[in-house]
Motif scaffolding. Structure first.
Motif, mmCIF file in Angstrom:
data_model
loop_
_atom_site.group_PDB
_atom_site.id
_atom_site.type_symbol
_atom_site.label_atom_id
_atom_site.label_comp_id
_atom_site.label_asym_id
_atom_site.label_seq_id
_atom_site.Cartn_x
_atom_site.Cartn_y
_atom_site.Cartn_z
ATOM 1 N N MET A 1 0.844 -1.196 0.000
ATOM 2 C CA MET A 1 0.000 0.000 0.000
ATOM 3 C C MET A 1 0.877 1.243 0.000
ATOM 4 N N THR A 2 0.567 2.196 -0.862
ATOM 5 C CA THR A 2 1.366 3.419 -0.938
ATOM 6 C C THR A 2 1.126 4.304 0.281
ATOM 7 N N VAL A 3 2.074 5.184 0.530
ATOM 8 C CA VAL A 3 1.929 6.121 1.646
ATOM 9 C C VAL A 3 0.721 7.027 1.423
ATOM 10 N N GLN A 4 0.482 7.403 0.167
ATOM 11 C CA GLN A 4 -0.668 8.261 -0.131
ATOM 12 C C GLN A 4 -1.983 7.568 0.216
ATOM 13 N N ARG A 5 -2.085 6.273 -0.102
ATOM 14 C CA ARG A 5 -3.296 5.534 0.226
ATOM 15 C C ARG A 5 -3.441 5.396 1.741
ATOM 16 N N LYS A 6 -2.346 5.118 2.424
ATOM 17 C CA LYS A 6 -2.392 5.051 3.891
ATOM 18 C C LYS A 6 -2.856 6.373 4.482
ATOM 19 N N LEU A 7 -2.337 7.454 3.927
ATOM 20 C CA LEU A 7 -2.700 8.773 4.432
ATOM 21 C C LEU A 7 -4.192 9.031 4.262
ATOM 22 N N ALA A 8 -4.734 8.632 3.117
ATOM 23 C CA ALA A 8 -6.166 8.825 2.885
ATOM 24 C C ALA A 8 -6.995 8.062 3.905
ATOM 25 N N ILE A 9 -6.599 6.830 4.207
ATOM 26 C CA ILE A 9 -7.357 5.987 5.149
ATOM 27 C C ILE A 9 -7.194 6.491 6.586
ATOM 28 N N LEU A 10 -5.959 6.783 6.988
ATOM 29 C CA LEU A 10 -5.695 7.071 8.397
ATOM 30 C C LEU A 10 -5.983 8.525 8.763
ATOM 31 N N ALA A 11 -6.013 9.414 7.790
ATOM 32 C CA ALA A 11 -6.488 10.773 8.062
ATOM 33 C C ALA A 11 -8.001 10.767 8.215
ATOM 34 N N ASP A 12 -8.686 10.000 7.358
ATOM 35 C CA ASP A 12 -10.139 9.910 7.466
ATOM 36 C C ASP A 12 -10.542 9.248 8.781
ATOM 37 N N ALA A 13 -9.785 8.231 9.206
ATOM 38 C CA ALA A 13 -10.099 7.525 10.448
ATOM 39 C C ALA A 13 -9.913 8.413 11.676
ATOM 40 N N ALA A 14 -9.086 9.462 11.558
ATOM 41 C CA ALA A 14 -8.812 10.342 12.702
ATOM 42 C C ALA A 14 -9.830 11.451 12.848
ATOM 43 N N LYS A 15 -10.730 11.624 11.874
ATOM 44 C CA LYS A 15 -11.609 12.789 11.894
ATOM 45 C C LYS A 15 -12.619 12.754 13.030
ATOM 46 N N TYR A 16 -12.843 11.571 13.632
ATOM 47 C CA TYR A 16 -13.835 11.475 14.704
ATOM 48 C C TYR A 16 -13.300 11.961 16.044
ATOM 49 N N ASP A 17 -11.991 12.182 16.126
ATOM 50 C CA ASP A 17 -11.410 12.659 17.378
ATOM 51 C C ASP A 17 -11.459 14.173 17.399
ATOM 52 N N ALA A 18 -12.289 14.723 18.284
ATOM 53 C CA ALA A 18 -12.492 16.171 18.336
ATOM 54 C C ALA A 18 -11.548 16.862 19.299
ATOM 55 N N SER A 19 -10.669 16.117 19.956
ATOM 56 C CA SER A 19 -9.926 16.706 21.062
ATOM 57 C C SER A 19 -8.768 17.593 20.638
ATOM 58 N N CYS A 20 -8.649 17.871 19.345
ATOM 59 C CA CYS A 20 -7.677 18.886 18.944
ATOM 60 C C CYS A 20 -8.296 19.873 17.975
ATOM 61 N N ALA A 21 -9.597 19.773 17.740
ATOM 62 C CA ALA A 21 -10.225 20.677 16.778
ATOM 63 C C ALA A 21 -11.689 20.857 17.121
ATOM 64 N N SER A 22 -12.259 21.954 16.620
ATOM 65 C CA SER A 22 -13.686 22.175 16.845
ATOM 66 C C SER A 22 -14.496 21.370 15.862
ATOM 67 N N SER A 23 -15.725 21.051 16.227
ATOM 68 C CA SER A 23 -16.630 20.356 15.322
ATOM 69 C C SER A 23 -17.946 21.103 15.322
ATOM 70 N N GLY A 24 -18.877 20.662 14.501
ATOM 71 C CA GLY A 24 -20.181 21.298 14.473
ATOM 72 C C GLY A 24 -20.467 22.044 13.193
ATOM 73 N N SER A 25 -19.486 22.128 12.307
ATOM 74 C CA SER A 25 -19.730 22.816 11.040
ATOM 75 C C SER A 25 -20.614 21.974 10.139
ATOM 76 N N SER A 26 -21.453 22.642 9.343
ATOM 77 C CA SER A 26 -22.277 21.907 8.394
ATOM 78 C C SER A 26 -21.400 21.344 7.291
ATOM 79 N N LYS A 27 -21.827 20.224 6.717
ATOM 80 C CA LYS A 27 -21.041 19.577 5.681
ATOM 81 C C LYS A 27 -21.211 20.308 4.356
ATOM 82 N N ARG A 28 -20.076 20.722 3.778
ATOM 83 C CA ARG A 28 -20.102 21.413 2.500
ATOM 84 C C ARG A 28 -18.900 20.934 1.697
#
Length: 428
Positions: A1-28
């Motif tokens: 698996m390429t690093v780019q593919r890993k990055l796509a998977i593991l960045a998306d998997a991290a989006k549920y952790d709110a403890s370093c960023a704000s959440s609540g924005s509407s999806k656009r």
């Protein structure tokens, strides 16, 4: 698996952790050629440094493989999602490459649990060590620590990270036992306590060194020495809201306890998001996003405005069922429930009472305290501070203003709700 593919998977998997960023924005997003930009992308998030600067962080997981089966987690062992795993060197190189291109100013790194908590924590800490020691990386590093890891690894993590966080996950022990049976609430609290001790010790050592003259220079004045730092930006945690039946009063009570017992910098609230192949024990729908927003507002009142959690959602309040109002913000809701405490004379009231006036923030209150030393405050003083006049005026007395019977009006709450936003003439 390429690093780019890993990055796509593991960045998306991290989006549920709110403890370093704000959440609540509407999806656009700009799919289909309409508009520019997106709020749905993953990988880079925004956080705030101890001095208040907004910084961009590369936000990824080391791996989304996990041996735990937390029902609310999309990365649980029984979840049918694409899996990937970075090596330590890959995370280091990604961080440095993004940093050199001026895309980020730091790293937020979390991970699923693989092999054992200690093994996983060793990998996470090694990333931070290599960045700091071998590459002299001066950017911001936030590490998500694993509560079951050894105290030695937690202590090592604090040497390299600016901030550490341990997710408490759910507000109650009962909720954690029901939805994440492999996790130990007592272990989470023990790790938080250890981090507090290390942070306090490091701050104490820094104060002592600053007051101690440099021995090699006779007659030298006291100066700050390079005392070892430990997570100088403190520790934080995250709670999932709406995954179980816990009410807002209990959530705020838990937060108040965490702030008091462990001196946390932040408690983040993350509205539960339904996930694929969800357990029957989870709600079918997400809670209203405004509930998460109200909890953040209430949290702000506890941290900066002198409110206690049981004032914000009192046990005796009828019709609340332990929940914050979704219609009005918590500060306005408190004022409406305590009209006998108003109107507040802005020329005479103490700071503590100024902070309880709806629409007055901390900075505005401080400026009013300074201004009234030299003159009596009038309506124009509030206008110059750009406070929401419609919200403030029913609750205050000024040299040229008295609210009259406005404070007693039965429809006051309805009249103080935010006005609907006028659509732009040029909107699509």
């Amino acid at each position: 698996m390429t690093v780019q593919r890993k990055l796509a998977i593991l960045a998306d998997a991290a989006k549920y952790d709110a403890s370093c960023a704000s959440s609540g924005s509407s999806k656009r997003n700009s799919v289909g050629g309409r508009g520019i930009g997106s709020t749905e992308g993953s990988g880079i998030c925004h956080s705030y440094a101890p001095d208040g600067r907004c910084i961009s962080l590369l936000k990824i997981l080391l791996t989304n493989f996990c041996q735990y089966d937390c029902l609310y987690c999309v990365n649980r062992v029984s979840s049918n999602v694409p899996r990937a795993r970075f090596t330590v060197d890959e995370v280091v190189q990604l961080t440095l490459d993004f940093y050199r291109r001026n895309c980020i100013e730091g790293l937020f790194l979390s991970s699923g649990i693989i092999q054992s908590p200690d093994y996983t924590m060793e990998q996470v800490v090694e990333v931070a060590r290599v960045l700091r020691v071998e590459h002299d990386f001066r950017g911001y590093i936030h590490l998500k620590t694993i509560p079951d890891a050894s105290p030695e690894l937690l202590q090592k993590a604090g040497r390299y990270a600016d901030r550490l966080s341990i997710n408490i996950e759910l507000p109650t022990v009962q909720g954690l036992e029901a939805l994440a049976p492999e996790k130990d609430a007592a272990a989470i609290r023990r790790s938080m306590a250890r981090l507090r001790v290390h942070i306090d010790d490091a701050k104490g050592a820094a104060r002592d060194d600053a007051a101690t003259p440099v021995a090699s220079m006779p007659g030298a004045k006291p100066g700050r020495a390079a005392a070892p730092k430990f997570a100088p930006a403190g520790q934080s945690t995250q709670m999932i809201v709406g995954a179980d039946a816990t009410d807002d009063r209990t959530i705020l009570s838990t937060s108040a306890n965490l702030y008091g017992a462990y001196r946390l910098k932040r408690v983040y609230y993350s509205a539960f998001s339904p996930i694929p192949d969800a357990s029957r024990n989870l709600p079918l729908a997400a809670p209203p996003m405004v509930r998460e927003h109200r909890l953040y507002q209430a949290d702000w009142l506890m941290r900066f405005y002198g409110f206690t959690h049981d004032e914000i959602v009192p046990a005796s309040a009828e019709g609340t069922a332990g929940m914050l109002s979704l219609d009005v913000d918590p500060k306005l809701a408190w004022a409406l429930a305590h009209r006998d405490r108003f109107p507040v004379d802005l020329n005479l009231a103490p700071r503590e009472m100024l902070l309880r006036v709806p629409g007055l923030g901390v900075k505005a209150a401080e400026r009013l305290l300074v201004a009234r030393r030299v003159r009596r405050l009038r309506s124009d003083d509030l206008k110059r501070l750009h406070v929401p006049m419609r919200k403030v005026m029913p609750f205050v007395l000024l040299a040229d203003h008295r609210p009259g019977r406005a404070l007693e009006a039965s429809d006051l709450a309805a009249r103080l709700k935010p006005a609907p936003v006028q659509a732009s003439l040029f909107s699509a």
